[in-house]
Write an enzyme that holds these catalytic residues in place. Structure first.
Site, PDB file in Angstrom:
ATOM      1  N   TRP B 118       0.394  -1.108  -0.120  1.00 47.81           N
ATOM      2  CA  TRP B 118      -0.017   0.218  -0.196  1.00 47.81           C
ATOM      3  C   TRP B 118       0.887   1.353  -0.407  1.00 47.81           C
ATOM      4  O   TRP B 118       0.363   1.975  -0.525  1.00 47.81           O
ATOM      5  CB  TRP B 118      -0.997   0.188   0.938  1.00 47.81           C
ATOM      6  N   ASP B 188      -1.046   6.563   6.144  1.00 49.51           N
ATOM      7  CA  ASP B 188      -2.071   4.805   6.211  1.00 49.51           C
ATOM      8  C   ASP B 188      -2.453   4.391   7.078  1.00 49.51           C
ATOM      9  O   ASP B 188      -1.319   3.589   7.496  1.00 49.51           O
ATOM     10  CB  ASP B 188      -1.872   4.713   5.028  1.00 49.51           C
ATOM     11  N   LYS B 212     -12.406  -2.284   8.225  1.00 46.72           N
ATOM     12  CA  LYS B 212     -11.555  -2.841   8.487  1.00 46.72           C
ATOM     13  C   LYS B 212     -11.686  -3.052  10.404  1.00 46.72           C
ATOM     14  O   LYS B 212     -11.927  -3.753  10.883  1.00 46.72           O
ATOM     15  CB  LYS B 212      -9.649  -2.951   8.846  1.00 46.72           C
TER      16      LYS B 212
END
Lengths: 378, 378
Positions: B118, B188, B212
């Site tokens: 990511w 992030d 999540k």
């Protein structure tokens, strides 16, 4: 308002009241759709968990996404050479994505037809990416009508021509898409999407947020022709690039899974219960017709319609009171009859009754009856 | 899988099975939260309709948004000079918004620390806006660990330093934020957000998708300091501008109303049932500890962990089988015990067990027991 976390779900919901909301969006949804969402909230049949928990790569969501797109294609008769994406960010992000993809670095200006607030916002974002040519902007007329074909002096060629098929705030609607020659026609259809049939082949790109006629907030639908996709710039930020979305078919990143699911249920309801978009259009005409007839019967003595007759929206009916001092009383008296969210946008004032797909005829009838009664007693 | 529109909601849901899903996201939600969503789905107490129908300008949503933000501020101890936004588009749109706001037109390069997939995607988008300086990229080591402070050779000044606190795919996690001097630290935090306390004051900007640990897909949370807001570029596309969002407090356009509502219920559950983020962190350690202990007891004979011990994620446990031919049998046998979504990302292979906030201890125990049994029988 306080929401309490109750770990012993009770029968409380049965006591909760549902009113008639004329909200311009997010807006009312059909009770059968809400009931199905509720029924399957803990475990979607066959999925092993809630629709709020399933992966966007799961077979369950594969099926939801495929059927949502198939139903949309069937309802709107989307030609085979058009792509469908389920995105996020609302119409507002499309105000930017359209010019980022189709105006940036192009030689030709983009042409905008402004018939209300939202078209103006779209044009403002487009100016960041290139030249914008405004061919119609009826701000002086308070956006009370859409232009006739003769009034639109379109340039011979544009990167694209953008218009807003229904302006939610002013309550004006195009009867049919403007003829724009060879330039791609781009349409913000947010507040009339899936309320009537449209000839998708006339558009290069059509976008709409879902929260008016087609689902909950947080979902945006984009329908774009392969031809326009090819014109799109490349080397753009991935999430802003129609080409990248086209490569990944709504799953460039995690989509709004729940939003697509509710959209799917809405398309089934539109097809199976309403009977398709011709029927939806007839319903919309009948519902708004009740209100417009009441306005017309009054002749402007008590109620003053905003939109000119030929441009009247079949979604958002805008009007004010001849005696504006009575407006708070109107709101209060309507609320007493469970008719809410009628206040007009501050830029137009007065009232706005939004009667989207899921508003039952009973809601329109009750509003009409209330308007007649209110007039009679004031 | 076919979903049927049933207008006579039955007791079918009671028969539907819920399995233990170790999906990396969207992921499992707490049953009390799902039950409350279900109970109030037709009519939110006091709102007159479903949370799917209320306006984002309604008093009901005012209350939801205010409490969601207040709870988040309380759980994370967000300082007063930080702003909170509830946006759309996932972490992926933040990969672009961060450099559009903080790198475009700045003299200094942005610094990226890449510890997995990511972070690499985030850096790729940043390169569209300016110079990107990568100070750590352990791709050769298959992203099995995070760097130590001594290994990070940071430039004296950067527009910002970006890192990914937990890499979902590789299962590596920073124990604490890297020290980056005076440059704003951008994080992030998608796959560890609200799973443990963090010192928000160390960050200039922190973003996370909700699906999540904190809610459903379609919602993104951004926490940004006033100081960093001032550094943001101006004259950007409205929907991509942190300053414009700051002016409108999550309502620059229609937000994902339902997503914010579920996020609110999640924050209540985290506070009232879990007992806050210290407790959430202890739970996460206990749950993943069961699996890591099983891997360590095996000593690499049967199961091969991916992440190095000091970098192990308390969210996503990654491992493979010494005999990779057994992997399909592992998946099938796990599914028989209602343990699903264990397949690792194709780039890493093997398995990944994601044990987010809402995964009960029982799920971790069942997985551990299964892993021991599978080893014993193969």
């Amino acid at each position: 308002m306080t929401l309490t976390l109750d770990r012993q779900p009770s029968a409380r919901q049965a006591q909760e009241r549902r009113v008639f909301s004329f909200s311009p969006g997010p807006a009312v949804l059909p009770l059968p759709v809400l009931r199905e969402v509720q029924r399957d909230l803990l475990a979607l049949p066959g999925a092993g968990g809630s629709v709020l928990e399933i992966s966007h790569r799961s077979p369950a969501f594969d099926a939801i996404l495929a059927e949502a797109e198939a139903n949309l294609r069937e309802l709107l008769a989307v030609p085979a050479d058009y792509r469908v994406f389920f995105l996020q960010g609302g119409a507002s992000l499309q105000f930017s994505m359209v010019p980022i993809n189709l105006l940036r670095g192009q030689g030709l200006p983009a042409t905008y037809i402004l018939t209300g607030t939202w078209g103006g916002k779209a044009a403002m974002e487009a100016r960041r990416e290139g030249r914008v040519h405004v061919v119609w902007d009826d701000a002086d007329g308070a956006y009370a009508r859409v232009p006739s074909a003769a009034e639109l002096d379109l340039p011979e060629a544009s990167s694209y021509v953008h218009y807003t098929s229904n302006e939610t705030i002013q309550g004006v609607q195009f009867r049919r898409p403007p003829e724009v020659g060879d330039s791609p026609l781009v349409c913000d259809a947010s507040s009339e999407f899936l309320s009537r049939p449209v000839d998708v082949g006339k558009f290069g790109l059509l976008y709409a947020c879902a929260q008016k006629n087609a689902g909950p907030a947080g979902l945006t639908v984009v329908v774009v022709s392969d031809e326009v996709l090819e014109r799109c710039g490349d080397d753009l930020h991935s999430m802003l690039s129609y080409r990248r979305h086209a490569e990944k078919g709504s799953r460039l990143n995690t989509p709004n899974v729940f939003g697509v699911y509710v959209f799917l249920l809405m398309t089934r309801w539109l097809r199976d219960e309403v009977g398709g978009l011709e029927a939806a259009s007839a319903r919309a005409k009948a519902k708004t017709g009740l209100i417009y007839d009441a306005l017309d019967a009054d002749g402007g003595e008590f109620y003053v319609p905003h939109a000119e007759v030929a441009s009247r929206s079949r979604m958002n009916v805008t009007f004010r009171l001849r005696t504006s001092e009575l407006e708070p009383a109107f709101v209060a008296a309507a609320a007493e009859r469970d008719l809410v969210a009628l206040k007009g946008h501050r830029s137009v004032g007065g009232f706005r009754a939004s009667l989207y797909n899921a508003m039952p005829m009973e809601g329109a009838e009750r509003l009409r009856d209330f308007m007649l009664d209110f007039r009679a007693t004031h």
